[in-house]
Design a protein around this motif. Structure first.
Motif, PDB file in Angstrom:
ATOM      1  N   ALA A 225       1.127   8.391 -10.438  1.00 10.28           N
ATOM      2  CA  ALA A 225       0.741   8.691  -9.053  1.00 10.28           C
ATOM      3  C   ALA A 225      -0.573   7.975  -8.704  1.00 10.28           C
ATOM      4  O   ALA A 225      -0.773   7.538  -7.569  1.00 10.28           O
ATOM      5  CB  ALA A 225       0.594  10.199  -8.885  1.00 10.28           C
ATOM      6  N   THR A 226      -1.445   7.817  -9.705  1.00  8.77           N
ATOM      7  CA  THR A 226      -2.719   7.119  -9.444  1.00  8.77           C
ATOM      8  C   THR A 226      -2.464   5.653  -9.103  1.00  8.77           C
ATOM      9  O   THR A 226      -3.129   5.076  -8.237  1.00  8.77           O
ATOM     10  CB  THR A 226      -3.625   7.185 -10.708  1.00  8.77           C
ATOM     11  N   THR A 227      -1.498   5.043  -9.797  1.00 10.27           N
ATOM     12  CA  THR A 227      -1.161   3.643  -9.492  1.00 10.27           C
ATOM     13  C   THR A 227      -0.795   3.530  -8.011  1.00 10.27           C
ATOM     14  O   THR A 227      -1.275   2.647  -7.298  1.00 10.27           O
ATOM     15  CB  THR A 227       0.070   3.180 -10.314  1.00 10.27           C
ATOM     16  N   LEU A 228       0.076   4.448  -7.574  1.00 11.86           N
ATOM     17  CA  LEU A 228       0.581   4.338  -6.207  1.00 11.86           C
ATOM     18  C   LEU A 228      -0.508   4.620  -5.181  1.00 11.86           C
ATOM     19  O   LEU A 228      -0.607   3.949  -4.153  1.00 11.86           O
ATOM     20  CB  LEU A 228       1.785   5.275  -6.004  1.00 11.86           C
ATOM     21  N   SER A 229      -1.387   5.609  -5.490  1.00 11.12           N
ATOM     22  CA  SER A 229      -2.435   5.883  -4.492  1.00 11.12           C
ATOM     23  C   SER A 229      -3.478   4.763  -4.484  1.00 11.12           C
ATOM     24  O   SER A 229      -3.992   4.391  -3.425  1.00 11.12           O
ATOM     25  CB  SER A 229      -3.055   7.272  -4.690  1.00 11.12           C
ATOM     26  N   ASP A 230      -3.750   4.178  -5.641  1.00 15.12           N
ATOM     27  CA  ASP A 230      -4.673   3.025  -5.655  1.00 15.12           C
ATOM     28  C   ASP A 230      -4.071   1.845  -4.888  1.00 15.12           C
ATOM     29  O   ASP A 230      -4.783   1.122  -4.177  1.00 15.12           O
ATOM     30  CB  ASP A 230      -4.976   2.590  -7.097  1.00 15.12           C
ATOM     31  N   ALA A 231      -2.771   1.643  -5.036  1.00 16.13           N
ATOM     32  CA  ALA A 231      -2.118   0.526  -4.329  1.00 16.13           C
ATOM     33  C   ALA A 231      -2.265   0.723  -2.820  1.00 16.13           C
ATOM     34  O   ALA A 231      -2.589  -0.219  -2.085  1.00 16.13           O
ATOM     35  CB  ALA A 231      -0.647   0.445  -4.716  1.00 16.13           C
ATOM     36  N   ARG A 232      -2.079   1.960  -2.395  1.00 16.66           N
ATOM     37  CA  ARG A 232      -2.181   2.239  -0.960  1.00 16.66           C
ATOM     38  C   ARG A 232      -3.618   1.988  -0.480  1.00 16.66           C
ATOM     39  O   ARG A 232      -3.859   1.361   0.541  1.00 16.66           O
ATOM     40  CB  ARG A 232      -1.766   3.694  -0.685  1.00 16.66           C
ATOM     41  N   ARG A 233      -4.569   2.459  -1.253  1.00 16.35           N
ATOM     42  CA  ARG A 233      -5.985   2.301  -0.881  1.00 16.35           C
ATOM     43  C   ARG A 233      -6.380   0.816  -0.824  1.00 16.35           C
ATOM     44  O   ARG A 233      -7.072   0.371   0.076  1.00 16.35           O
ATOM     45  CB  ARG A 233      -6.832   3.044  -1.930  1.00 16.35           C
ATOM     46  N   LEU A 234      -5.890   0.044  -1.789  1.00 12.95           N
ATOM     47  CA  LEU A 234      -6.333  -1.353  -1.886  1.00 12.95           C
ATOM     48  C   LEU A 234      -5.604  -2.291  -0.920  1.00 12.95           C
ATOM     49  O   LEU A 234      -6.148  -3.320  -0.529  1.00 12.95           O
ATOM     50  CB  LEU A 234      -6.136  -1.866  -3.319  1.00 12.95           C
ATOM     51  N   THR A 235      -4.362  -1.956  -0.573  1.00 18.53           N
ATOM     52  CA  THR A 235      -3.591  -2.889   0.274  1.00 18.53           C
ATOM     53  C   THR A 235      -3.277  -2.317   1.652  1.00 18.53           C
ATOM     54  O   THR A 235      -2.790  -3.044   2.514  1.00 18.53           O
ATOM     55  CB  THR A 235      -2.232  -3.248  -0.379  1.00 18.53           C
ATOM     56  N   GLY A 236      -3.477  -1.008   1.804  1.00 16.06           N
ATOM     57  CA  GLY A 236      -3.131  -0.377   3.078  1.00 16.06           C
ATOM     58  C   GLY A 236      -1.632  -0.155   3.226  1.00 16.06           C
ATOM     59  O   GLY A 236      -1.152   0.208   4.287  1.00 16.06           O
ATOM     60  N   MET A 237      -0.876  -0.404   2.146  1.00 19.02           N
ATOM     61  CA  MET A 237       0.591  -0.260   2.241  1.00 19.02           C
ATOM     62  C   MET A 237       1.109   0.746   1.221  1.00 19.02           C
ATOM     63  O   MET A 237       0.612   0.788   0.098  1.00 19.02           O
ATOM     64  CB  MET A 237       1.269  -1.601   1.934  1.00 19.02           C
ATOM     65  N   ASP A 238       2.112   1.497   1.615  1.00 19.71           N
ATOM     66  CA  ASP A 238       2.813   2.335   0.638  1.00 19.71           C
ATOM     67  C   ASP A 238       3.715   1.440  -0.179  1.00 19.71           C
ATOM     68  O   ASP A 238       4.426   0.603   0.382  1.00 19.71           O
ATOM     69  CB  ASP A 238       3.679   3.364   1.372  1.00 19.71           C
ATOM     70  N   ASP A 239       3.709   1.610  -1.487  1.00 16.80           N
ATOM     71  CA  ASP A 239       4.514   0.721  -2.314  1.00 16.80           C
ATOM     72  C   ASP A 239       4.993   1.448  -3.562  1.00 16.80           C
ATOM     73  O   ASP A 239       4.305   1.478  -4.578  1.00 16.80           O
ATOM     74  CB  ASP A 239       3.671  -0.507  -2.694  1.00 16.80           C
ATOM     75  N   PRO A 240       6.194   2.018  -3.490  1.00 17.04           N
ATOM     76  CA  PRO A 240       6.705   2.728  -4.668  1.00 17.04           C
ATOM     77  C   PRO A 240       6.994   1.806  -5.852  1.00 17.04           C
ATOM     78  O   PRO A 240       7.208   2.286  -6.962  1.00 17.04           O
ATOM     79  CB  PRO A 240       7.991   3.390  -4.161  1.00 17.04           C
ATOM     80  N   ALA A 241       6.983   0.491  -5.622  1.00 18.69           N
ATOM     81  CA  ALA A 241       7.238  -0.444  -6.735  1.00 18.69           C
ATOM     82  C   ALA A 241       5.938  -1.001  -7.315  1.00 18.69           C
ATOM     83  O   ALA A 241       5.965  -1.913  -8.156  1.00 18.69           O
ATOM     84  CB  ALA A 241       8.128  -1.588  -6.253  1.00 18.69           C
ATOM     85  N   ALA A 242       4.793  -0.469  -6.872  1.00 22.16           N
ATOM     86  CA  ALA A 242       3.508  -0.981  -7.382  1.00 22.16           C
ATOM     87  C   ALA A 242       3.379  -0.696  -8.878  1.00 22.16           C
ATOM     88  O   ALA A 242       3.897   0.301  -9.377  1.00 22.16           O
ATOM     89  CB  ALA A 242       2.357  -0.313  -6.633  1.00 22.16           C
ATOM     90  N   ILE A 243       2.668  -1.581  -9.558  1.00 22.50           N
ATOM     91  CA  ILE A 243       2.420  -1.373 -10.983  1.00 22.50           C
ATOM     92  C   ILE A 243       0.964  -1.681 -11.281  1.00 22.50           C
ATOM     93  O   ILE A 243       0.283  -2.319 -10.481  1.00 22.50           O
ATOM     94  CB  ILE A 243       3.301  -2.278 -11.863  1.00 22.50           C
ATOM     95  N   GLU A 244       0.508  -1.235 -12.446  1.00 25.97           N
ATOM     96  CA  GLU A 244      -0.854  -1.574 -12.855  1.00 25.97           C
ATOM     97  C   GLU A 244      -0.835  -2.197 -14.232  1.00 25.97           C
ATOM     98  O   GLU A 244       0.049  -1.917 -15.053  1.00 25.97           O
ATOM     99  CB  GLU A 244      -1.738  -0.331 -12.841  1.00 25.97           C
ATOM    100  N   THR A 245      -1.819  -3.053 -14.486  1.00 21.66           N
ATOM    101  CA  THR A 245      -1.837  -3.771 -15.754  1.00 21.66           C
ATOM    102  C   THR A 245      -3.263  -4.196 -16.088  1.00 21.66           C
ATOM    103  O   THR A 245      -4.171  -4.013 -15.281  1.00 21.66           O
ATOM    104  CB  THR A 245      -0.875  -4.987 -15.666  1.00 21.66           C
ATOM    105  N   GLU A 246      -3.433  -4.740 -17.275  1.00 20.28           N
ATOM    106  CA  GLU A 246      -4.762  -5.212 -17.684  1.00 20.28           C
ATOM    107  C   GLU A 246      -5.014  -6.605 -17.094  1.00 20.28           C
ATOM    108  O   GLU A 246      -4.073  -7.303 -16.714  1.00 20.28           O
ATOM    109  CB  GLU A 246      -4.842  -5.273 -19.213  1.00 20.28           C
ATOM    110  N   PRO A 247      -6.279  -7.055 -17.085  1.00 22.91           N
ATOM    111  CA  PRO A 247      -6.557  -8.407 -16.579  1.00 22.91           C
ATOM    112  C   PRO A 247      -5.947  -9.504 -17.467  1.00 22.91           C
ATOM    113  O   PRO A 247      -5.472 -10.507 -16.984  1.00 22.91           O
ATOM    114  CB  PRO A 247      -8.093  -8.505 -16.615  1.00 22.91           C
TER     115      PRO A 247
END
Ligand code: CS2
Length: 483
Positions: A225-247
């Motif tokens: 859920a944190t991935t999805l809320s961070d995606a929304r905060r950073l892009t302004g878009m809802d994105d159920p397919a968002a993912i997070e990863t290392e640099p």
């Protein structure tokens, strides 16, 4: 890799056509190959958009198609997350709903490459003989129903058959899973599968299809859920397919693409003649240490890799294991194994990455052979260095036993391993370290003969398992680093 930013990338307007089919559109693909292809097209163009195929899950397919297949990748940097929109995917198909559009895509002459991330258990190929596992559920189904395949080998062979019949050149097939010599393994499996119904097709594949091996690397925890809320905060878009990863990201590819490829080197990929030494290094040092952390972490209640690495003794053990794993490999030009190990330790410590030990602990019977057994076989059989390998195997056994004891009714699900039923049967009623070892080590076809015959190995594992069962993970770790 090119530095990321928090803006939405422009879609590849001039690149309407797909050139790649990717099978297995889970988080890892979206964090890795999809990003490389995105950057390669931005730098050098080319009709290389990706048609993504999911073998089982349908949710991700629907989520992606509902947003034109663009999605957000969040990189967890020490100074905060950065989001990037990826637009290299052109559409997604759920093979479990209908395989026909998958086969149509594979028959399209514009498709020149098929890349694959389906995890180890989906291959259905015997690692030693390279022949198909006739009892693998998908293989079994697809050998009888070749026109409506459900699994990797069946789908690839059906796609190649359509191309041969239509006189179209075959696509290049690129396995991106954590298996040693993944290209060679897949080539053998595909040819053997084809041979069983169509020897001419098998011969055509042998003569015409290229299967470059690759080593892929990017730590990608399951999205939360944190991935999805961070995606929304950073892009302004809802994105159920968002993912997070290392640099960090790495892709080492055998450069054997007769019909061309994206300019992946523009995104940092390393194109080489022989991938195997890189694969061994990564499987043994990164993935092997991951499995050690995962199983000991599960015994000792370390939820995340970063928690284990924050413990001084645990982190020392991991460094020791990396050194032991490095001792099993021939030198690799341009690579210093101790620097590589130090980088891995830093990546595992990344406090921004919440990588669950439970996630890594799945499918142990598929992972331990290349991560633990093979390197252990490459050490002198009485070497002290065998200790950390034996500890990892013992910890896997302790986790299996713990899960079976905790929830006998739900054990198969909890074990999360394709051989769960066999493991449960092997453990039935046994609580003593030596009994547990004897029964699990003799699961057919996985622990190599050399280890089966080694009294040193057997004793090393049993001693550590006994300690894990009686005194827990921290005691076993302290014991190991002082051994
Ligand atoms: C991990 C890998 O889950 C696992 O088994 O060891 O997924 C690992 O995170 C990747 O191979 C890193 O590239």
């Amino acid at each position: 890799m090119t530095p990321s930013d928090n803006s939405a990338a422009a879609p590849h307007a001039d690149m309407a056509t797909a050139g790649i089919v990717h099978i297995g559109i889970g988080a890892f693909h979206r964090a890795h190959q999809a990003v490389y292809t995105d950057l390669a097209m931005q730098a050098k163009g080319g009709n290389w958009r990706i048609i993504g195929v999911s073998l089982r899950s349908t949710d991700i397919v629907d989520a992606l198609n509902a947003q034109d297949c663009a999605f957000t990748v969040i990189e967890r940097h020490p100074d905060g997350p950065k989001a990037r929109r990826i637009t290299s995917l052109s559409k997604a198909i759920a093979a479990s709903r209908d395989v026909a559009p998958v086969l149509d895509a594979l028959a399209d002459p514009e498709i020149r490459i098929v890349t694959i991330t389906v995890t180890e258990k989906a291959y259905g190929i015997d690692r030693v003989s390279g022949t198909v596992q006739a009892e693998h559920p998908a293989v079994k189904h697809d050998l009888v129903n070749p026109a409506t395949p459900t699994g990797l080998l069946g789908i690839l062979v059906a796609g190649l058959k359509r191309r041969k019949q239509a006189g179209i050149r075959p696509f290049t097939i690129v396995s991106c899973d954590n298996l040693p010599s993944n290209g060679v393994l897949l080539r053998n499996g595909v040819i053997d599968f084809a041979k069983r119904s169509d020897p001419d097709l098998a011969g055509w594949i042998k003569d015409n299809v290229s299967f470059p091996s690759t080593m892929v690397d990017r730590i990608t925890p399951a999205a939360t859920a944190t991935t999805l809320s961070d995606a929304r905060r950073l892009t302004g878009m809802d994105d159920p397919a968002a993912i997070e990863t290392e640099p960090f990201s790495q892709w080492v590819i055998e450069d054997d693409f007769p019909d061309g490829r994206p300019a992946w080197e523009e995104a940092g990929a390393i194109l080489v003649h022989d991938v195997e030494p890189y694969e061994l290094m990564k499987l043994r040092m990164l993935n092997g240490s991951h499995s050690l952390i995962a199983y000991l972490g599960q015994v000792g209640d370390y939820r995340y890799v970063r928690d284990a690495m924050a413990n001084e003794a645990f982190s020392q053990l991991v460094a020791q294991h990396m050194e032991n794993a490095a001792a099993t490999m021939a030198p690799l030009a341009g690579i210093d194994f101790s620097n590589y190990g130090a980088e891995l330790v830093a990546r595992f410590r990344n406090p921004e990455i919440a990588h669950e030990t439970r996630q890594i602990s799945m499918d142990g019977t598929e992972k331990l052979p290349q991560r633990i057994f093979a390197p252990a076989c490459d050490l002198p059989q009485d070497s002290k260095k065998i200790g950390t390998f034996a500890l990892c195997f013992a910890a896997w056994m302790a986790v299996m036993r713990q899960r079976v004891n905790t929830a006998p009714g739900a054990a198969a699900e909890l074990l999360n391993d394709p051989r769960a039923d066999e493991i449960i049967e092997a453990l039935a009623g046994y609580q003593d370290a030596a009994d547990i070892y004897e029964n699990l080590a003799k699961l057919p076809g996985w622990m190599p003969r050399q280890l089966q015959d080694s009294t040193f190995w057997r004793e090393a594992v049993i001693e550590r398992l006994a300690m894990l069962l009686s005194d827990g993970a921290d005691a076993a770790i302290t014991h190991e680093i002082n051994a």
